[in-house]
Structures are given as structure tokens and as C-alpha cells.
Scaffold this active site. Structure first.
Site: not given
Ligand code: BES
Ligand code: ZN
Length: 869
Positions: A273, A307, A271
Site C-alpha cells: 500500500e 491496498e 501487494a
Molecule cells: N501491507 C501488506 C503487505 C505486506 C505484507 C508487507 C507482509 C510486508 C509484509 C498489504 O497490505 C497486505 O496485507 N497484502 C496482502 C494482501 C491482502 C489482500 C491481504 C498480501 O500481500 O498477501
Molecule cells: Zn494490508
């Protein structure tokens, strides 16, 4: 000025933290008009205000990032402007000190299989801009330290795209000619482009409200495909819970009148944010008890929280550059895991988190991609959203917290985060800024922690205790190994408890190791204690100690620290497994079996009991070995499992039956989930030897199951059995029930590929020919190839090398479709040098085959380069 699609990938070029310089121009406002013609044609016009920064020479060029756009034109202050385009940027030779730049281009979301920027999914349009996806939407500075106020106008056909969403508040909307309509969105908060989001489509929604402690009433929406509304309820509850938790735990209050979550089926990550418009992989939003497991529900709760928490740790305070991702991701992971502990129970959550840390982060630190939590160079930033940046980054903040809370008093960590958020609100900050806030708020010196931020590798700490019965003292000597990676000692807060021979806790204190070696003396200890070291896993280190098996058994049953009770049980199990692997006729220590039995009989709550009684996973066993042979490790692990079942079959069965009778008002309470976990664990033990009675039990559980957890639990017990047809029969039933549910079908795929059967390889080839399998859908691809290579250690490492070839073929194919997914799927190849020679050599052949694939994306160039070393 057009360019040809597909564009060539970037030349792999290394970027360095030390090279950071601000942009020559500042961009204060950006207005974007999205003229949506259809899913394959969107005309984007951006109008941006730029101003030369003080100190920027007048001859400085304006160089903007941009890719994958056609029919590009530009005006400066309303006049046609001259520029030079390369596949990756746009350069203006000279520009005034202050000017408005208008860029128009056409993009094709339907042709975007990389799923970065604006793309199409099931007829809707959505975005993913972190890290560098925005540059596929329009030309601009695509970096996190340039913040702007955004206003966005979206127009489209009203029937095809009735819902038009963006960040901030909807300030206008209306109808246009030709069945078209528009909306205008204004986001009052400054943000970098990676937090931009847009959604256009035919979506249903559910709604609720949350009133903040500042009395702001916030409208909350979860947008889904029509028909999925009931399955979005759980996520909406989680959102409300996390909003309240963040106010209580961090004083972080939501800052707009609206908060949207949108579920999409095609998504590279879990996901994202984006400010007030979080976009989620459908897998981490949609759930119901019939088709989702307890783990799925926990994951949804965690991701929704994660998020949402970024609204402060990431959005209000963002990152100066991509070397600082741990600033937002490490901190948000601390917040996420604390929230999870609040929902699920502290020890239970800690065990989950440490298990994950060890399996993923310790492995990464021991392999070719090892990097500090703040890397100082990278080729492809997508490769650095890692377990190190997230989970080790989280541990480093936890250590600072432990130190502050125990030396400066309760509440001192919160003082530090309060200062961080207030001092840097609206800014793009660095890791230094965060640590400095913790220091300044508490008048403390945390400078030693820089050794954690700048050095890779997992420290090894050795503990040696001596009891002096003349002086009633217990002395703990602690030391850490220094080596090529860890040249400067890291500060290690080690929480130690002492337990008397009567099983009562004597004392607990923080032993804070700041040098290579040190000594810690406990006074007034009147009899020889057993030390419980590194309680709650207070530091992300490998601990070596001189505790005897007797000490470990004692702690396994007496320690007041739930984490260490588990840890000691796991250590004992590992010792037995290793001994069985070294010598298959090894006799299992009956005292270990007795200790396991004592836990089985204990009053421990079900969820924790399930963790305590579970054996270390095969992955854990393999990772503990320098050179591993998966088959032998699996045999040894199964031998221990069989021995435990054999000596306890009646008790296990009795516990299984007793748990089957429990009913729960709230099917998703931690208690209910714990009961299911323990019951499924018992069924797993019972099915080490498959016979008719077991098969009936499994079938019975499957058929009567009222949760997916129980259905999957039953399936897992027979997945490897080739002497019965139970698995095939139940899988057919599963397919018939759920083939219209995309998420449940993902599980069906991964159940097939993770079964250890002689037919699995053939099955996979059949599965990927099905219409239901789509190379462009990351969830499906991950279910099949991720499931196979990560969950099916035995078939993936089959001795003919067919598993390796299968994965390599998939990676080569995905390199052209979605390089980010291809890069991630390479992970199982990374530790190839740690496998026995035959396997290692076959893996190397496949890695080298991928390396010479045409148009290899930087994602893969970087990991392969480092893996082959
Ligand atoms: N900001 C990230 C999404 C992201 C990840 C964007 C890699 C670009 C590259 C988001 O906040 C995130 O960390 N998502 C995780 C889930 C979280 C619960 C650890 C994900 O997408 O796996
Ligand atoms: Zn994150």
C-alpha cells in the site's frame, strides 16, 4: 568503508512490546537522490533533517538502521562525519541538537534476491519496504513511528528506464546529457519509510479518472509490461469501485491528485500500500476471462480494495510499532471483506471468510506459532503477518462492531471510526487508540476486549438450551472454557435466532457472554424452538452445542441465516465423514442424504447453493482430528461423495446440463460466477467414478470452455485419474495454449504438483529442472512447492517421506535466496505433532535437517524453534 556481501543474517534476537521507547531524535524531512546507473548499480544520497527530542541527553548516540550498502560516506551539516558501521547499523557518537545528515551509498538491486528494499524484476527496478526493507536503501530510522515529508529525485538512462515513479506528486522532470533524464516527486503527507516506493522501468499504462465527493479529480494509472494493458482493466475498475465504496461506507476520501498501481512479476507478497504508488504482484492485478479464474478476479478485487483502503487505515493513520500491525491489517481486512461482500453477496462472502479463518487462523492458534492478535514479542517481524493478525484481528473488530451496533444503535461503529481517523490523522497509533475511539464516540466501555488482544488460542463456547412450556421461555446457557492460554474470559457476542417448528423465525437477539458462564432467557416462546446459534459467525470461536442431527437438518433447510444453513450442512457432512473413517462400512444416514437433496432442489441462488452442497475440504477434515491420517480421511470423504453421487446421478447430470445452457451478459457478475461454481461442483460429483461418459463430459467442457474457471474445473476432475490419459493430454494442450503467459503457466505448474498421482514426485523433479522454473521467482516457487505441500495432502504425506524431503530441500535452498519465502514455505511442517507417529517422525527428521542448514535466517530459526518446542 565497505562490507562484504552477502551479509550475515541477524542474530535471532527477541524484541518486546514492553520495551517500546521513541527514538532519541526526530526526522522531519528526508530528501533522496537516486542516481540509477543500471539495474546493478544505484547511487543513493539521502539528506535528512534530525532534531534532538526533548529529554534526550546530549551524549545520546545517533544509531541508524542500514544494511546491504557499499561505499558508505556521511556528512553532518556539510562536514565529513565519523561513524561506525556494523552489518546492520551506523553509529555517530555525538551529534548537534539539530542537524542535516547526508549519507551516500551504492546498492545493487540486481543482486537483491530477497526482494526487500530496491530490487530488479524483468529489467525494471521496484521497491518493497514494509516491514524493514528501507534499511537496504539508505541509512535511517527504519521504524513506523518516525514520520517525515519526502522529496525524491530520480535520474536514469531514458531508454532503459523511461518511466520513473515515486510517492506523491511529480513536480518536475526533464532531460539531461547522455540520454539521461530525471523526475522529482514530492509527497505532501508525512509518512514512515515503510510506505516509500520507487519504480523505474519501461512500462506501459492504462488510465482513468475518479472524481471524489470533494470534487477532486484523481488521475488513476495502472502500469504493466507492454502488451498487458488489456489485462489491467479489471483492476482499474476495482480501484474506482473501492474509492467510491470507501467514501460511502467510511467517509474516507482520497487525498492526492494521482494514484498509481504497478504490476511486478517478482514479489514476496500479494501487494503493498505505498502512499499513492501501490505495488502489486502481477498475479493480483492482471486478468482476463480466458486465463484467469473467477477466484482470481475476486482476489484482484479484494486486494485492490485492501491496498486502497490502507490509504486511511495504515497510511494517514499508521502504526506506532510492528506489534500493532493488526491496527492497520485487521481493520483493513474488515474493510476489504465488507467491500467484497458488497460486490459478491453477504452470506456467500461470509462463508468464504469463515472457511479461510478456520483453515488458516484456527490452525495457527492450535499450533506452535499461536500468538495474540497483538503479539508481545517476536524475533522476525515477517513471521507475524499472519492469519491471526489479519483474520482474527478482523473478527475482533467485527465483534466490537456487532456489540456497538446492537446496543448503541445503528451507525455507532461508524461514529467510532470517524473519531479514530480524525483524532489520529498524521499519527502513528496503537491498538489502544483504536478501541478508545470506538469507546469515546459511543460512551461505551469495550475494555473487556483487551482479553482478545492479549491472549492467543481459539475460545471454545458451549451452548445448552432448555424450553420451559409452563412459562413459555427458552433459556440458553452459554459458557466458555478457561485454560492455560485463555486465563481471562473473552467477551463473546453471540447472535441467536429462534425458529418455530413451522419453520418461521420467532425472534433474534444478541446474547453477549462476558463471563465464564451466563444464561440468556427468551420470553413469549409458545412452542419448542430450534435455536440458530452464532449467526453469521458473530464470534471467532469453536461452538459446541447439543443440537441433534434432526435440528441440524431443519436449520440446513430452514434457517434464514445463510451462514448457519451452510454451517449446519457442513456439521452433518463432517459427522458422516468421521463415522465413515471410524468404520468404513458405516451406513450413511438417509435423512442427511434427503436434506442434501432438498438443497439440490431448492431455489437457493447458484453461488450459495454450490457452497451448501460442497463437502468440507480434506484440510478441514484433517484439522478437525486430533491425530490425523490423511489417506483414511480422504477415503472417508470420497465415500460420502460417492454415496451422494450414486443416489443423485440423474439429478446432478440434469442440473449440470441446465447450468450449461445459461448465458450471461456480464460474464463476471456474481450470478455468472455462481453458475460456474455450481456447474463445476456438479462435474466434480459426477467424476467420483471415472468412466468413458465422464471423460467425454470433462473433455467437452475443457475444449468448449470460454473461461479459465471452466477449463480448470474440468482439469481438476481428471487430475488424479491414472487409468486414463485425459489429464496428460489436456495438460499438454494447456501448455501449448498458454506457455507464454506467466500467470497461466503458474497454474499449469500447480495443477501438476497438486495431482494425486503415483508419478507426481517424479514430475515435480522434472518441473524444477525446466528453464521455466526459477528459484528467484516467488510465484513460481509458490506454485510448485506451496501447491504441492498445501494442496496435495496425499502425496505430501506419502508414507515414504519423500514429500517431506522435497519440501525441506527447497526450504534449505531458499533460505539463501529469499528467507521470507523460505519461512512461509515451512508452514505445512508446523502441525507435525498432530500426524500419526510414522509421518510425524519423518517430518521431524526433515525439520531438524533444516534447522542445521548453514546461515539459517531468523525467519526460519524462529518458526523451527517454536515448532520443535
Ligand atoms: N501491507 C501488506 C503487505 C505486506 C505484507 C508487507 C507482509 C510486508 C509484509 C498489504 O497490505 C497486505 O496485507 N497484502 C496482502 C494482501 C491482502 C489482500 C491481504 C498480501 O500481500 O498477501
Ligand atoms: Zn494490508
Amino acid at each position: 568503508m565497505t562490507h562484504e556481501n552477502p551479509i550475515p543474517p541477524h542474530k535471532a534476537e527477541t524484541k518486546f512490546l514492553k520495551d517500546y521507547t521513541p527514538t532519541p531524535f526526530d526526522r522531519s524531512d528526508i530528501h533522496i537522490n537516486f542516481d540509477i546507473q543500471d539495474v546493478d548499480k544505484v547511487i543513493v544520497t539521502s539528506t535528512q533533517k534530525f532534531k534532538r527530542r526533548a529529554g534526550t541527553p546530549s551524549e545520546a548516540h545517533l544509531i541508524l538502521n542500514g544494511e546491504n550498502q557499499d561505499q558508505v560516506s556521511a556528512k553532518i551539516n556539510g562536514e565529513d562525519a565519523k561513524f561506525v558501521l556494523t552489518p546492520h547499523d551506523m553509529t555517530f557518537d555525538t551529534v548537534p541538537d539539530e542537524f542535516t545528515l547526508e549519507v551516500t551509498s551504492t546498492i545493487n538491486p540486481a543482486g537483491n534476491t530477497r526482494l526487500e528494499g530496491l530490487y530488479a524484476s524483468n529489467g525494471m527496478l521496484c521497491t518493497q519496504c514494509e516491514s524493514e526493507g528501507f534499511r537496504s536503501i539508505t541509512y535511517t530510522y527504519d521504524r513506523p513511528d518516525v514520520l517525515s515529508i519526502f522529496t525524491v529525485r530520480i535520474e536514469s538512462d531514458k531508454t532503459k528506464f523511461p518511466v520513473l515513479l515515486c510517492n506523491g506528486n511529480r513536480t518536475d522532470e526533464g532531460d539531461l546529457d547522455n540520454n539521461r533524464h530525471f523526475t522529482i516527486w514530492e509527497d505532501p503527507h508525512m509518512k514512515p519509510v515503510y510506505l516509500f516506493a520507487l519504480v523505474a522501468g519501461d512500462l506501459a499504462h492504462i488510465h482513468d479518472t475518479f472524481t471524489t465527493s470533494e470534487n477532486r479529480k484523481v488521475d488513476l494509472y495502472v502500469y504493466v509490461r507492454a502488451g498487458d494493458e488489456p489485462r489491467a482493466e479489471f483492476a482499474l475498475r476495482s480501484l474506482i469501485k473501492s474509492m467510491k465504496w470507501d467514501e460511502d461506507a467510511y467517509g474516507c476520501i482520497y487525498d492526492l491528485d494521482i494514484f498509481n498501481i504497478v504490476a511486478v512479476s517478482d514479489f514476496n507478497y500479494g501487494a503493498m500500500e505505498n502512499k499513492s504508488l501501490n505495488i502489486f504482484n502481477a498475479q493480483v492485478v492482471l486478468a482476463d476471462i480466458e486465463t484467469s479464474t473467477d477466484t482470481d478476479f475476486q482476489r484482484i478485487n479484494d486486494v485492490v480494495g485492501h491496498e486502497y483502503f490502507h490509504n486511511w487505515s495504515g497510511n494517514r493513520v499508521t502504526c506506532r510499532d510492528w506489534f500493532q500491525i493488526t491496527l492497520k491489517e485487521g481493520l483493513t481486512t474488515v474493510r476489504e471483506t465488507d467491500f467484497a461482500a458488497f460486490c459478491m453477496g453477504k452470506s456467500w462472502q461470509r462463508i468464504q471468510d469463515v472457511n479461510f479463518l478456520r483453515q488458516h487462523q484456527f490452525a495457527e492458534d492450535a499450533g506452535p506459532m499461536a500468538h495474540p492478535i497483538r503479539p508481545d514479542s517476536y524475533i522476525e517481524i515477517n513471521n507475524f503477518y499472519t492469519a491471526t493478525v489479519y483474520e482474527k484481528g478482523c473478527e475482533v473488530i467485527r465483534m466490537m462492531r456487532t456489540l456497538l451496533e446492537r446496543t448503541k444503535g445503528k451507525g455507532s461503529y461508524r461514529k467510532g471510526t470517524d473519531l479514530y481517523f480524525s483524532r489520529h490523522d498524521g499519527e502513528a497509533a496503537t491498538c489502544e487508540d483504536f478501541v478508545k475511539s470506538l469507546e469515546d464516540a459511543n460512551n461505551s466501555d469495550l475494555s473487556l476486549f483487551w482479553n482478545w488482544y492479549t491472549q492467543a488460542s481459539t475460545p471454545v463456547v458451549t451452548a445448552k438450551g432448555t424450553y420451559d412450556d409452563n412459562n413459555n421461555t427458552y433459556t440458553l446457557q452459554l459458557s466458555q472454557e478457561l485454560n492455560d492460554h485463555i486465563k481471562k474470559p473473552v467477551p463473546v457476542p453471540i447472535v441467536v435466532g429462534l425458529i418455530g417448528s413451522d419453520g418461521k423465525e420467532i425472534t433474534e437477539k444478541l446474547c453477549y457472554l462476558t463471563k465464564q458462564a451466563d444464561e440468556f432467557v427468551f420470553e413469549n416462546v409458545t412452542s419448542k424452538p430450534v435455536p440458530s446459534i452464532l449467526r453469521d459467525f458473530s464470534a471467532p470461536v469453536i461452538l459446541k452445542h447439543d443440537l441433534t442431527p434432526a435440528d441440524l437438518r431443519f436449520l440446513m433447510t430452514h434457517d434464514t441465516d445463510g451462514f448457519n444453513r451452510w454451517e449446519c450442512g457442513q456439521s452433518l457432512a463432517m459427522m458422516e465423514i468421521q463415522a465413515l473413517q471410524d468404520n468404513p462400512s458405516h451406513t450413511i444416514d438417509s435423512k442427511y442424504i434427503d436434506a442434501w437433496d432438498a438443497v439440490l432442489d431448492s431455489k437457493e441462488e447458484a453461488g450459495l447453493k454450490a457452497q451448501l452442497l460442497a463437502l468440507p475440504s480434506l484440510t478441514t477434515v484433517i484439522q478437525s482430528q486430533k491425530i490425523s491420517d490423511p489417506k483414511k480421511a480422504d477415503d472417508a470423504r470420497n465415500a460420502l461423495k460417492k454415496a451422494l453421487t450414486k443416489s443423485h446421478s440423474t439429478k446432478i447430470r440434469a442440473l449440470y446440463d441446465a447450468l450449461s445452457k445459461e448465458t450471461h451478459d456480464d460474464m463476471l457478475s456474481p450470478k455468472a460466477q455462481g453458475v460456474r461454481a455450481l456447474r463445476n461442483l456438479m462435474l466434480g460429483y459426477l467424476s467420483v467414478d471415472i468412466n468413458d461418459a465422464v471423460i467425454n463430459l470433462v473433455k467437452d467442457q475443457y475444449n468448449k470452455a470460454d473461461t479459465m474457471t471452466d477449463r480448470m474445473g474440468a482439469l481438476a476432475c481428471v487430475s488424479d485419474c491414472e487409468t486414463c490419459d485425459t489429464f496428460e493430454t489436456l495438460m499438454q494442450d494447456y501448455y501449448d495454449r498458454y506457455n507464454e503467459n506467466e500467470l497461466a503457466l503458474n497454474k499449469w505448474f500447480s495443477l501438476h504438483v497438486s495431482a494425486n498421482r503415483s508419478t507426481t514426485m517424479a514430475k515435480i523433479k522434472e518441473l524444477i529442472q525446466m528453464d521455466l522454473f526459477k528459484w528467484t521467482n516467488p510465484n513460481r516457487v509458490r506454485s510448485v512447492f506451496g501447491g504441492f505441500a498445501m494442496l496435495n495432502m496425499l502425496q505430501f504425506h506419502s508414507d515414504d517421506g519423500a514429500g517431506y524431503k522435497l519440501l525441506a530441500d527447497a526450504i534449505i535452498k531458499l533460505n539463501e535466496i529469499n528467507p521470507m519465502i523460505a519461512g512461509r514455505l515451512f508452514t505445512p511442517f508446523r502441525p507435525y505433532k498432530t500426524y500419526c507417529a510414522d509421518l510425524r517422525d519423518m517430518m521431524e527428521v526433515q525439520i531438524k535437517r533444516i534447522q542445521v542448514a548453514p546461515n539459517l535466517a531468523p525467519d526460519l530459526q524462529e518458526v523451527i524453534g517454536r515448532t520443535l518446542g
